[in-house]
Design an enzyme around this catalytic site. Structure first.
Site, PDB file in Angstrom:
ATOM      1  N   THR A 102      -2.106   5.969   1.904  1.00 27.41           N
ATOM      2  CA  THR A 102      -2.904   4.830   1.435  1.00 27.41           C
ATOM      3  C   THR A 102      -2.367   4.458   0.063  1.00 27.41           C
ATOM      4  OG1 THR A 102      -4.861   5.510   2.665  1.00 27.41           O
ATOM      5  CG2 THR A 102      -5.202   4.011   0.805  1.00 27.41           C
ATOM      6  N   LYS A 177      -6.678  -1.070   5.088  1.00 23.69           N
ATOM      7  CA  LYS A 177      -7.196   0.229   4.642  1.00 23.69           C
ATOM      8  C   LYS A 177      -8.125   0.059   3.442  1.00 23.69           C
ATOM      9  CE  LYS A 177      -7.828   4.636   4.461  1.00 23.69           C
ATOM     10  NZ  LYS A 177      -6.796   5.670   4.295  1.00 23.69           N
ATOM     11  N   LYS A 245      -8.414   7.230  -6.205  1.00 24.88           N
ATOM     12  CA  LYS A 245      -7.154   6.468  -6.178  1.00 24.88           C
ATOM     13  C   LYS A 245      -7.279   5.247  -5.283  1.00 24.88           C
ATOM     14  CE  LYS A 245      -4.301   7.564  -3.153  1.00 24.88           C
ATOM     15  NZ  LYS A 245      -3.954   7.228  -1.730  1.00 24.88           N
TER      16      LYS A 245
END
Length: 296
Positions: A102, A177, A245
Protein backbone atom coordinates in the site's frame (compact mmCIF):
# COMPACT_ATOMS: atom_id res chain seq x y z
CA UNK A 1 0.28 -14.37 -22.96
CA UNK A 2 -0.74 -15.50 -19.50
CA UNK A 3 2.02 -16.07 -16.99
CA UNK A 4 2.06 -19.70 -15.86
CA UNK A 5 4.28 -21.82 -13.66
CA UNK A 6 5.86 -23.27 -16.80
CA UNK A 7 7.02 -19.96 -18.27
CA UNK A 8 7.82 -17.87 -15.21
CA UNK A 9 10.21 -17.37 -12.34
CA UNK A 10 8.65 -15.21 -9.64
CA UNK A 11 10.84 -12.97 -7.52
CA UNK A 12 9.17 -11.98 -4.24
CA UNK A 13 10.54 -9.04 -2.25
CA UNK A 14 9.17 -8.68 1.29
CA UNK A 15 8.25 -11.78 3.31
CA UNK A 16 6.59 -10.22 6.34
CA UNK A 17 3.17 -10.90 7.84
CA UNK A 18 1.41 -10.70 4.46
CA UNK A 19 4.17 -11.51 2.00
CA UNK A 20 5.14 -14.80 3.60
CA UNK A 21 1.67 -16.28 3.14
CA UNK A 22 1.30 -14.89 -0.38
CA UNK A 23 4.65 -16.27 -1.55
CA UNK A 24 3.80 -19.56 0.15
CA UNK A 25 0.64 -19.96 -1.92
CA UNK A 26 2.64 -19.45 -5.12
CA UNK A 27 5.12 -22.12 -4.04
CA UNK A 28 2.31 -24.54 -3.26
CA UNK A 29 0.82 -23.81 -6.68
CA UNK A 30 4.05 -25.01 -8.30
CA UNK A 31 5.70 -21.72 -9.24
CA UNK A 32 9.45 -21.31 -8.93
CA UNK A 33 9.90 -18.52 -6.37
CA UNK A 34 12.98 -16.50 -5.49
CA UNK A 35 12.83 -14.47 -2.27
CA UNK A 36 14.55 -11.48 -0.71
CA UNK A 37 13.84 -9.82 2.61
CA UNK A 38 15.88 -7.37 4.66
CA UNK A 39 15.91 -9.95 7.46
CA UNK A 40 16.68 -13.40 6.06
CA UNK A 41 15.28 -15.15 9.13
CA UNK A 42 11.78 -14.02 8.12
CA UNK A 43 12.15 -15.93 4.86
CA UNK A 44 13.39 -19.20 6.40
CA UNK A 45 9.98 -20.88 6.37
CA UNK A 46 9.62 -20.14 2.65
CA UNK A 47 13.15 -21.39 1.98
CA UNK A 48 12.23 -24.64 3.73
CA UNK A 49 9.23 -24.86 1.39
CA UNK A 50 11.47 -24.56 -1.66
CA UNK A 51 11.92 -20.84 -2.26
CA UNK A 52 15.42 -19.81 -3.35
CA UNK A 53 17.08 -17.06 -1.33
CA UNK A 54 18.65 -14.11 -3.15
CA UNK A 55 21.26 -11.93 -1.47
CA UNK A 56 20.13 -8.65 -3.08
CA UNK A 57 17.14 -7.15 -4.86
CA UNK A 58 19.34 -6.72 -7.95
CA UNK A 59 20.20 -10.43 -7.98
CA UNK A 60 16.54 -11.34 -7.65
CA UNK A 61 15.53 -8.93 -10.42
CA UNK A 62 18.03 -10.30 -12.94
CA UNK A 63 16.85 -13.88 -12.38
CA UNK A 64 13.06 -13.34 -12.43
CA UNK A 65 10.54 -12.42 -15.10
CA UNK A 66 7.77 -11.60 -12.62
CA UNK A 67 8.75 -9.48 -9.62
CA UNK A 68 6.31 -8.91 -6.75
CA UNK A 69 7.04 -6.44 -3.97
CA UNK A 70 5.32 -6.32 -0.59
CA UNK A 71 7.32 -3.98 1.62
CA UNK A 72 6.50 -1.47 4.36
CA UNK A 73 6.49 2.19 3.37
CA UNK A 74 6.61 4.34 0.23
CA UNK A 75 10.29 5.08 1.02
CA UNK A 76 10.93 1.32 0.93
CA UNK A 77 9.13 1.03 -2.40
CA UNK A 78 11.21 3.92 -3.74
CA UNK A 79 14.42 2.21 -2.63
CA UNK A 80 13.46 -1.22 -3.95
CA UNK A 81 12.54 0.11 -7.38
CA UNK A 82 14.86 3.08 -7.89
CA UNK A 83 17.84 2.49 -5.58
CA UNK A 84 21.32 1.59 -6.79
CA UNK A 85 20.48 -2.12 -6.68
CA UNK A 86 16.84 -1.51 -7.55
CA UNK A 87 14.44 -3.42 -9.73
CA UNK A 88 14.09 -0.87 -12.53
CA UNK A 89 17.83 -0.91 -13.23
CA UNK A 90 18.27 -4.68 -13.10
CA UNK A 91 15.06 -6.34 -14.33
CA UNK A 92 15.21 -8.03 -17.72
CA UNK A 93 13.35 -6.35 -20.57
CA UNK A 94 9.82 -7.73 -20.83
CA UNK A 95 9.57 -8.53 -17.11
CA UNK A 96 6.40 -7.88 -15.14
CA UNK A 97 6.60 -5.77 -11.98
CA UNK A 98 3.83 -5.84 -9.39
CA UNK A 99 3.94 -3.61 -6.33
CA UNK A 100 1.44 -4.97 -3.80
CA UNK A 101 2.54 -2.61 -1.04
CA UNK A 102 0.00 0.00 0.00
CA UNK A 103 1.78 3.09 -1.27
CA UNK A 104 1.22 6.51 -2.81
CA UNK A 105 -0.72 6.71 -6.10
CA UNK A 106 1.84 9.17 -7.48
CA UNK A 107 4.66 6.70 -6.77
CA UNK A 108 2.74 3.96 -8.57
CA UNK A 109 2.50 6.21 -11.62
CA UNK A 110 6.23 6.94 -11.42
CA UNK A 111 7.04 3.22 -11.34
CA UNK A 112 4.73 2.63 -14.31
CA UNK A 113 6.31 5.41 -16.39
CA UNK A 114 9.91 4.45 -15.60
CA UNK A 115 9.16 0.78 -16.22
CA UNK A 116 7.60 1.47 -19.60
CA UNK A 117 10.67 3.45 -20.64
CA UNK A 118 12.82 0.39 -19.81
CA UNK A 119 10.61 -2.14 -21.62
CA UNK A 120 9.05 -3.40 -18.38
CA UNK A 121 5.37 -3.83 -17.49
CA UNK A 122 4.22 -2.51 -14.11
CA UNK A 123 1.04 -2.81 -12.08
CA UNK A 124 0.11 -1.38 -8.69
CA UNK A 125 -1.89 -4.04 -6.87
CA UNK A 126 -2.40 -3.36 -3.15
CA UNK A 127 -4.44 -5.85 -1.16
CA UNK A 128 -6.95 -5.98 1.67
CA UNK A 129 -7.91 -8.81 3.98
CA UNK A 130 -5.18 -8.75 6.60
CA UNK A 131 -3.22 -11.73 7.86
CA UNK A 132 -6.32 -13.93 7.72
CA UNK A 133 -7.02 -13.12 4.08
CA UNK A 134 -3.37 -13.70 3.20
CA UNK A 135 -3.24 -17.06 4.98
CA UNK A 136 -6.49 -18.24 3.40
CA UNK A 137 -5.65 -16.88 -0.09
CA UNK A 138 -8.78 -14.75 -0.22
CA UNK A 139 -7.36 -11.25 -0.41
CA UNK A 140 -9.07 -8.46 -2.29
CA UNK A 141 -6.59 -7.26 -4.92
CA UNK A 142 -7.06 -3.76 -6.36
CA UNK A 143 -5.12 -3.26 -9.56
CA UNK A 144 -3.99 -0.27 -11.58
CA UNK A 145 -2.29 -0.52 -14.97
CA UNK A 146 -2.75 -1.77 -18.51
CA UNK A 147 -5.46 -4.35 -19.18
CA UNK A 148 -3.20 -6.66 -21.21
CA UNK A 149 -0.66 -6.79 -18.39
CA UNK A 150 -3.43 -7.41 -15.86
CA UNK A 151 -4.82 -10.26 -17.97
CA UNK A 152 -1.38 -11.87 -18.19
CA UNK A 153 -0.98 -11.86 -14.41
CA UNK A 154 -4.50 -12.89 -13.37
CA UNK A 155 -3.45 -16.57 -12.95
CA UNK A 156 -0.92 -15.49 -10.31
CA UNK A 157 -3.35 -13.13 -8.58
CA UNK A 158 -5.92 -15.90 -8.37
CA UNK A 159 -3.62 -17.98 -6.18
CA UNK A 160 -3.47 -15.29 -3.49
CA UNK A 161 -6.84 -13.55 -3.79
CA UNK A 162 -10.52 -14.13 -4.45
CA UNK A 163 -11.61 -10.65 -5.48
CA UNK A 164 -9.25 -9.41 -8.20
CA UNK A 165 -10.38 -6.27 -10.04
CA UNK A 166 -8.67 -3.95 -12.50
CA UNK A 167 -9.66 -0.47 -11.31
CA UNK A 168 -8.11 1.64 -14.06
CA UNK A 169 -4.77 2.98 -15.20
CA UNK A 170 -1.56 3.22 -13.16
CA UNK A 171 -2.26 4.51 -9.64
CA UNK A 172 -5.91 3.40 -9.66
CA UNK A 173 -5.13 0.39 -7.48
CA UNK A 174 -3.55 2.61 -4.85
CA UNK A 175 -6.42 5.10 -4.99
CA UNK A 176 -8.85 2.21 -4.47
CA UNK A 177 -6.83 0.99 -1.48
CA UNK A 178 -7.08 4.49 -0.01
CA UNK A 179 -10.89 4.19 -0.28
CA UNK A 180 -10.60 0.88 1.57
CA UNK A 181 -8.47 2.33 4.35
CA UNK A 182 -10.73 5.37 4.74
CA UNK A 183 -13.70 3.04 5.24
CA UNK A 184 -11.79 0.93 7.76
CA UNK A 185 -10.56 3.96 9.73
CA UNK A 186 -14.00 5.09 10.85
CA UNK A 187 -15.25 1.51 11.18
CA UNK A 188 -12.53 0.73 13.73
CA UNK A 189 -13.64 3.70 15.82
CA UNK A 190 -17.21 2.39 15.72
CA UNK A 191 -16.18 -1.14 16.73
CA UNK A 192 -14.18 0.14 19.70
CA UNK A 193 -16.95 2.45 20.86
CA UNK A 194 -19.51 -0.34 20.56
CA UNK A 195 -17.40 -2.65 22.74
CA UNK A 196 -16.73 0.09 25.28
CA UNK A 197 -20.45 0.91 25.41
CA UNK A 198 -21.35 -2.77 25.92
CA UNK A 199 -18.93 -3.02 28.83
CA UNK A 200 -20.18 0.19 30.45
CA UNK A 201 -23.79 -0.96 30.09
CA UNK A 202 -23.02 -4.16 31.94
CA UNK A 203 -23.51 -6.38 28.90
CA UNK A 204 -21.38 -9.32 27.81
CA UNK A 205 -19.49 -8.00 24.75
CA UNK A 206 -19.08 -11.54 23.39
CA UNK A 207 -22.85 -11.98 23.34
CA UNK A 208 -23.40 -8.51 21.92
CA UNK A 209 -21.09 -9.35 19.01
CA UNK A 210 -23.16 -12.43 18.19
CA UNK A 211 -26.19 -10.18 17.68
CA UNK A 212 -24.67 -7.26 15.83
CA UNK A 213 -22.05 -8.83 13.56
CA UNK A 214 -24.66 -10.44 11.32
CA UNK A 215 -26.85 -7.34 11.06
CA UNK A 216 -26.44 -3.95 9.43
CA UNK A 217 -23.38 -3.22 11.60
CA UNK A 218 -21.50 -6.21 10.24
CA UNK A 219 -17.94 -5.73 8.98
CA UNK A 220 -14.59 -7.49 8.71
CA UNK A 221 -13.37 -5.55 11.72
CA UNK A 222 -16.37 -6.50 13.83
CA UNK A 223 -16.17 -10.19 12.95
CA UNK A 224 -12.41 -10.72 12.93
CA UNK A 225 -10.83 -8.02 15.09
CA UNK A 226 -13.40 -7.38 17.82
CA UNK A 227 -12.99 -10.93 19.23
CA UNK A 228 -9.24 -10.30 19.46
CA UNK A 229 -9.92 -7.09 21.36
CA UNK A 230 -12.01 -8.97 23.92
CA UNK A 231 -9.18 -11.37 24.82
CA UNK A 232 -6.44 -8.71 24.71
CA UNK A 233 -4.87 -10.28 21.64
CA UNK A 234 -3.05 -7.37 20.04
CA UNK A 235 -0.68 -9.36 17.83
CA UNK A 236 -0.38 -7.69 14.43
CA UNK A 237 -2.45 -8.94 11.55
CA UNK A 238 -1.85 -5.41 10.31
CA UNK A 239 0.51 -3.09 12.17
CA UNK A 240 -0.63 0.17 13.75
CA UNK A 241 2.43 1.86 12.22
CA UNK A 242 1.46 0.70 8.74
CA UNK A 243 -2.13 1.84 9.18
CA UNK A 244 -0.87 5.27 10.20
CA UNK A 245 1.25 5.27 7.03
CA UNK A 246 -1.81 4.43 4.94
CA UNK A 247 -3.95 7.11 6.56
CA UNK A 248 -1.18 9.67 6.02
CA UNK A 249 -1.13 8.83 2.30
CA UNK A 250 -4.94 8.97 2.12
CA UNK A 251 -5.07 12.34 3.88
CA UNK A 252 -2.44 13.81 1.55
CA UNK A 253 -4.28 12.52 -1.52
CA UNK A 254 -7.63 13.80 -0.22
CA UNK A 255 -6.16 17.22 0.48
CA UNK A 256 -4.72 17.37 -3.04
CA UNK A 257 -8.25 16.77 -4.36
CA UNK A 258 -9.83 19.24 -1.93
CA UNK A 259 -11.82 16.47 -0.24
CA UNK A 260 -13.09 16.83 3.34
CA UNK A 261 -12.32 13.71 5.43
CA UNK A 262 -13.07 14.46 9.13
CA UNK A 263 -13.56 10.78 10.02
CA UNK A 264 -10.16 9.90 8.61
CA UNK A 265 -8.53 12.80 10.45
CA UNK A 266 -10.05 11.67 13.75
CA UNK A 267 -8.98 8.07 13.24
CA UNK A 268 -5.41 9.06 12.44
CA UNK A 269 -5.20 11.28 15.53
CA UNK A 270 -6.31 8.35 17.71
CA UNK A 271 -3.85 5.94 16.13
CA UNK A 272 -1.08 8.53 16.48
CA UNK A 273 -1.84 8.65 20.20
CA UNK A 274 -1.83 4.85 20.37
CA UNK A 275 1.58 4.72 18.69
CA UNK A 276 2.94 7.38 21.04
CA UNK A 277 1.93 5.10 23.93
CA UNK A 278 4.15 2.34 22.53
CA UNK A 279 1.73 0.33 20.38
CA UNK A 280 3.07 1.10 16.90
CA UNK A 281 3.99 -2.58 16.43
CA UNK A 282 0.65 -3.88 17.73
CA UNK A 283 -2.24 -4.85 15.50
CA UNK A 284 -4.83 -2.22 14.58
CA UNK A 285 -7.29 -3.79 17.06
CA UNK A 286 -5.15 -2.31 19.86
CA UNK A 287 -7.15 0.91 19.39
CA UNK A 288 -9.55 -0.49 22.00
CA UNK A 289 -6.90 0.27 24.64
CA UNK A 290 -7.60 3.99 24.37
CA UNK A 291 -11.29 3.46 25.11
CA UNK A 292 -10.90 0.96 27.93
CA UNK A 293 -8.18 2.97 29.66
CA UNK A 294 -10.38 6.07 29.60
CA UNK A 295 -13.48 4.29 30.84
CA UNK A 296 -12.03 2.07 33.54
Amino acid sequence: MAITKENSIIGFVGTGVMGKSMAGHLLKAGYQVLVFNRTKARAEELIQMGAVWQDTVAELATRSNVIITMVGYPKDVEQVYFGKDGIISHAKSGSYLVDMTTSAPALAKKIYDESLAKGLYALDAPVSGGDIGAKEARLAIMVGGDEAVFDALVPIFNFVGKNVILQGQAGAGQHTKMCNQIAIASTMIGVCEAIAYAKMAGLKPETVLKSIESGAAGSFSLTNLAPRMLVNNFAPGFYVKHFIKDMTIALASAQEMGLLTPGLELAKSLYDKLAEQGDENSGTQALIKLYLEKNQ
